[in-house]
Design a protein around this motif. Structure first.
Motif, PDB file in Angstrom:
ATOM      1  N   ASP A 179     -11.165  38.580  48.035  1.00 14.31           N
ATOM      2  CA  ASP A 179     -10.895  39.282  49.289  1.00 14.31           C
ATOM      3  C   ASP A 179     -11.199  40.772  49.141  1.00 14.31           C
ATOM      4  O   ASP A 179     -11.154  41.302  48.027  1.00 14.31           O
ATOM      5  CB  ASP A 179      -9.409  39.090  49.619  1.00 14.31           C
ATOM      6  CG  ASP A 179      -9.112  39.239  51.091  1.00 14.31           C
ATOM      7  OD1 ASP A 179     -10.017  39.569  51.870  1.00 14.31           O
ATOM      8  OD2 ASP A 179      -7.942  39.010  51.459  1.00 14.31           O
ATOM      9  N   ASP A 180     -11.490  41.400  50.256  1.00 10.30           N
ATOM     10  CA  ASP A 180     -11.706  42.858  50.296  1.00 10.30           C
ATOM     11  C   ASP A 180     -12.764  43.268  49.284  1.00 10.30           C
ATOM     12  O   ASP A 180     -12.649  44.312  48.629  1.00 10.30           O
ATOM     13  CB  ASP A 180     -10.402  43.621  50.002  1.00 10.30           C
ATOM     14  CG  ASP A 180      -9.290  43.239  50.972  1.00 10.30           C
ATOM     15  OD1 ASP A 180      -9.604  42.672  52.027  1.00 10.30           O
ATOM     16  OD2 ASP A 180      -8.120  43.527  50.667  1.00 10.30           O
ATOM     17  N   PHE A 181     -13.791  42.446  49.156  1.00  7.38           N
ATOM     18  CA  PHE A 181     -14.769  42.687  48.106  1.00  7.38           C
ATOM     19  C   PHE A 181     -15.537  43.982  48.352  1.00  7.38           C
ATOM     20  O   PHE A 181     -15.933  44.298  49.472  1.00  7.38           O
ATOM     21  CB  PHE A 181     -15.748  41.526  47.970  1.00  7.38           C
ATOM     22  CG  PHE A 181     -16.600  41.660  46.758  1.00  7.38           C
ATOM     23  CD1 PHE A 181     -16.047  41.407  45.518  1.00  7.38           C
ATOM     24  CD2 PHE A 181     -17.907  42.091  46.843  1.00  7.38           C
ATOM     25  CE1 PHE A 181     -16.806  41.574  44.371  1.00  7.38           C
ATOM     26  CE2 PHE A 181     -18.669  42.260  45.704  1.00  7.38           C
ATOM     27  CZ  PHE A 181     -18.113  41.999  44.464  1.00  7.38           C
ATOM     28  N   ILE A 201     -16.712  40.231  52.103  1.00  5.54           N
ATOM     29  CA  ILE A 201     -17.067  41.651  52.143  1.00  5.54           C
ATOM     30  C   ILE A 201     -16.072  42.394  53.018  1.00  5.54           C
ATOM     31  O   ILE A 201     -15.814  41.998  54.155  1.00  5.54           O
ATOM     32  CB  ILE A 201     -18.492  41.854  52.706  1.00  5.54           C
ATOM     33  CG1 ILE A 201     -19.510  41.100  51.856  1.00  5.54           C
ATOM     34  CG2 ILE A 201     -18.838  43.350  52.772  1.00  5.54           C
ATOM     35  CD1 ILE A 201     -20.931  41.205  52.389  1.00  5.54           C
ATOM     36  N   ASP A 202     -15.510  43.451  52.462  1.00  9.56           N
ATOM     37  CA  ASP A 202     -14.470  44.177  53.179  1.00  9.56           C
ATOM     38  C   ASP A 202     -14.978  44.782  54.489  1.00  9.56           C
ATOM     39  O   ASP A 202     -16.119  45.234  54.565  1.00  9.56           O
ATOM     40  CB  ASP A 202     -13.885  45.279  52.301  1.00  9.56           C
ATOM     41  CG  ASP A 202     -12.573  45.797  52.853  1.00  9.56           C
ATOM     42  OD1 ASP A 202     -11.580  45.057  52.758  1.00  9.56           O
ATOM     43  OD2 ASP A 202     -12.557  46.911  53.411  1.00  9.56           O
ATOM     44  N   ARG A 203     -14.080  44.794  55.456  1.00  5.49           N
ATOM     45  CA  ARG A 203     -14.325  45.363  56.784  1.00  5.49           C
ATOM     46  C   ARG A 203     -14.891  46.784  56.739  1.00  5.49           C
ATOM     47  O   ARG A 203     -15.726  47.163  57.542  1.00  5.49           O
ATOM     48  CB  ARG A 203     -12.963  45.374  57.495  1.00  5.49           C
ATOM     49  CG  ARG A 203     -12.964  45.739  58.897  1.00  5.49           C
ATOM     50  CD  ARG A 203     -11.640  45.327  59.485  1.00  5.49           C
ATOM     51  NE  ARG A 203     -10.633  46.363  59.409  1.00  5.49           N
ATOM     52  CZ  ARG A 203      -9.334  46.136  59.189  1.00  5.49           C
ATOM     53  NH1 ARG A 203      -8.906  44.918  58.987  1.00  5.49           N
ATOM     54  NH2 ARG A 203      -8.484  47.123  59.176  1.00  5.49           N
ATOM     55  N   ALA A 235     -18.569  38.013  55.967  1.00  2.00           N
ATOM     56  CA  ALA A 235     -18.333  39.394  56.403  1.00  2.00           C
ATOM     57  C   ALA A 235     -17.051  39.454  57.228  1.00  2.00           C
ATOM     58  O   ALA A 235     -16.921  38.774  58.238  1.00  2.00           O
ATOM     59  CB  ALA A 235     -19.517  39.904  57.213  1.00  2.00           C
ATOM     60  N   GLU A 236     -16.111  40.264  56.761  1.00  4.86           N
ATOM     61  CA  GLU A 236     -14.821  40.441  57.434  1.00  4.86           C
ATOM     62  C   GLU A 236     -14.913  41.528  58.495  1.00  4.86           C
ATOM     63  O   GLU A 236     -15.671  42.488  58.325  1.00  4.86           O
ATOM     64  CB  GLU A 236     -13.778  40.958  56.434  1.00  4.86           C
ATOM     65  CG  GLU A 236     -13.334  40.014  55.378  1.00  4.86           C
ATOM     66  CD  GLU A 236     -12.099  40.589  54.667  1.00  4.86           C
ATOM     67  OE1 GLU A 236     -11.084  39.899  54.692  1.00  4.86           O
ATOM     68  OE2 GLU A 236     -12.151  41.703  54.110  1.00  4.86           O
ATOM     69  N   GLY A 237     -14.122  41.389  59.518  1.00  8.48           N
ATOM     70  CA  GLY A 237     -13.948  42.490  60.473  1.00  8.48           C
ATOM     71  C   GLY A 237     -15.173  42.783  61.315  1.00  8.48           C
ATOM     72  O   GLY A 237     -15.384  43.925  61.732  1.00  8.48           O
TER      73      GLY A 237
HETATM   74 MG    MG Z   1      -8.270  43.702  53.928  1.00  3.79          MG
END
Ligand code: MG
Ligand code: C2E
Ligand code: MG
Ligand code: MG
Length: 285
Positions: A179-181, A201-203, A235-237
């Motif tokens: 997480d939050d890579f 991949i972090d936001r 891809a996050e966020g």
């Molecule tokens: Mg996070």
């Protein structure tokens, strides 16, 4: 009661930090109560998208405090990490998510992969594997429908230990996402020794990517790295179509973000999935 020494130490706090300290004690007490009551804490689920289909969801804890309203997990998870509360919360989240998987299955909803966040302490808790195994059995969960998310920083604090835990989790059939890579500045040589399945991949790197050359370069590198290591990459966020389009061009095919869906209660996700299931697929030939 405070000793004289504690009192003199306490006097060094500014009144603002004293307020914060009193406040955090109150929150901790309230959280303990919330865990007993079991009605202030709920789990929301944010869909994960591949192509145009929901293929899973991330379980995100929510705390509806009786007087403060919604308290963000970014506020209370770190607080819980400082006490034994994180163990209770960790078990609550894993159990709640597994129970939900079983409920959806009974409702005839096709299997989704549900991701559960592990705190650093939980990831390093020696009883994690036993508890995980017991919980999977209790709800007769197919292990492949569960994923555990570990942050890059908690995996890197002891890389050898992390590798061992990850292998054992994978032996149970449960997959692992980092997480939050990109936020933890890990060494690649460490990373590639670890048997995880997915990079999230972090936001921070995703937002406004279309107008930011640095972020474009970072995402391109992370996506290429994931492909190279035969890992899934998400891809996050993602909040806008232009972010999604650019990331798709860069080779990312899993997405999670407000552009698609916000986190939602379990019933809402069920409705969404049922609707998707009964509608004729617009892309069918
Ligand atoms: Mg996070
Ligand atoms: P995370 O695991 O990286 O979860 C993703 C966070 O990004 C979630 O915030 C989600 O609501 C938010 N998010 C998703 N898409 C978007 C978007 O398009 N735009 C924006 N601005 N935000 C988006 P949330 O639910 O507030 O959780 C924050 C963090 O708290 C999580 O980050 C995770 O580290 C922690 N957390 C949440 N639930 C749990 C839990 O059950 N256990 C543990 N240990 N930690 C949790
Ligand atoms: Mg997460
Ligand atoms: Mg994340």
């Amino acid at each position: 009661d405070m000793t004289a020494r504690e009192q003199s130490r306490f006097a060094f706090f500014s009144s603002a930090s004293r307020d914060a300290l009193v406040e955090s004690h109150a929150l901790e007490r309230d959280l303990r109560r919330a865990l007993d009551n079991d009605d202030e804490l709920t789990m929301h689920y944010q869909p994960i998208i591949e192509g145009e289909t929901i293929i899973g969801a991330e379980a995100l804890i929510r705390w509806q405090h009786p007087s403060h309203g919604m308290v963000s997990p970014e506020a209370f998870i770190p607080l819980a990490e400082e006490s034994d509360l994180i163990e209770l919360i960790g078990r609550w989240t894993l159990r709640t998510a597994c129970r939900q998987i079983a409920i959806w299955r009974e409702q005839g909803i096709r299997d989704q992969k549900i991701a559960v966040n592990l705190s650093a302490r939980q990831f390093n808790d020696p009883t994690l594997l036993t508890y995980l195994d017991e919980t999977l059995r209790e709800f007769a969960i197919r292990p492949g429908t569960l994923e555990l998310e570990v942050t890059e920083t908690s995996a890197m604090s002891d890389a050898a230990h992390a590798s061992t835990i990850m292998s054992k989790v994978r032996d149970l059939g449960v997959s692992i996402a980092i997480d939050d890579f990109g936020t933890g500045y890990s060494s690649m040589s460490y990373l590639r020794t670890m048997p995880f399945n997915k990079l999230k991949i972090d936001r921070e790197f995703v937002q406004d990517i279309a107008s930011n050359a640095d972020r474009q370069a970072i995402c391109r590198t992370l996506i290429a790295l994931a492909h190279e290591l035969k890992l899934e990459v998400l891809a996050e966020g993602t909040e806008t179509l232009s972010e999604v389009t650019m990331l798709r061009e860069q080779g990312c095919n899993l997405f999670q973000g407000f552009y698609f869906h916000k986190p939602m209660p379990a019933e809402e996700l069920a409705t969404l999935l049922k609707r998707e299931f009964v509608l004729p697929c617009s892309h069918a030939t």
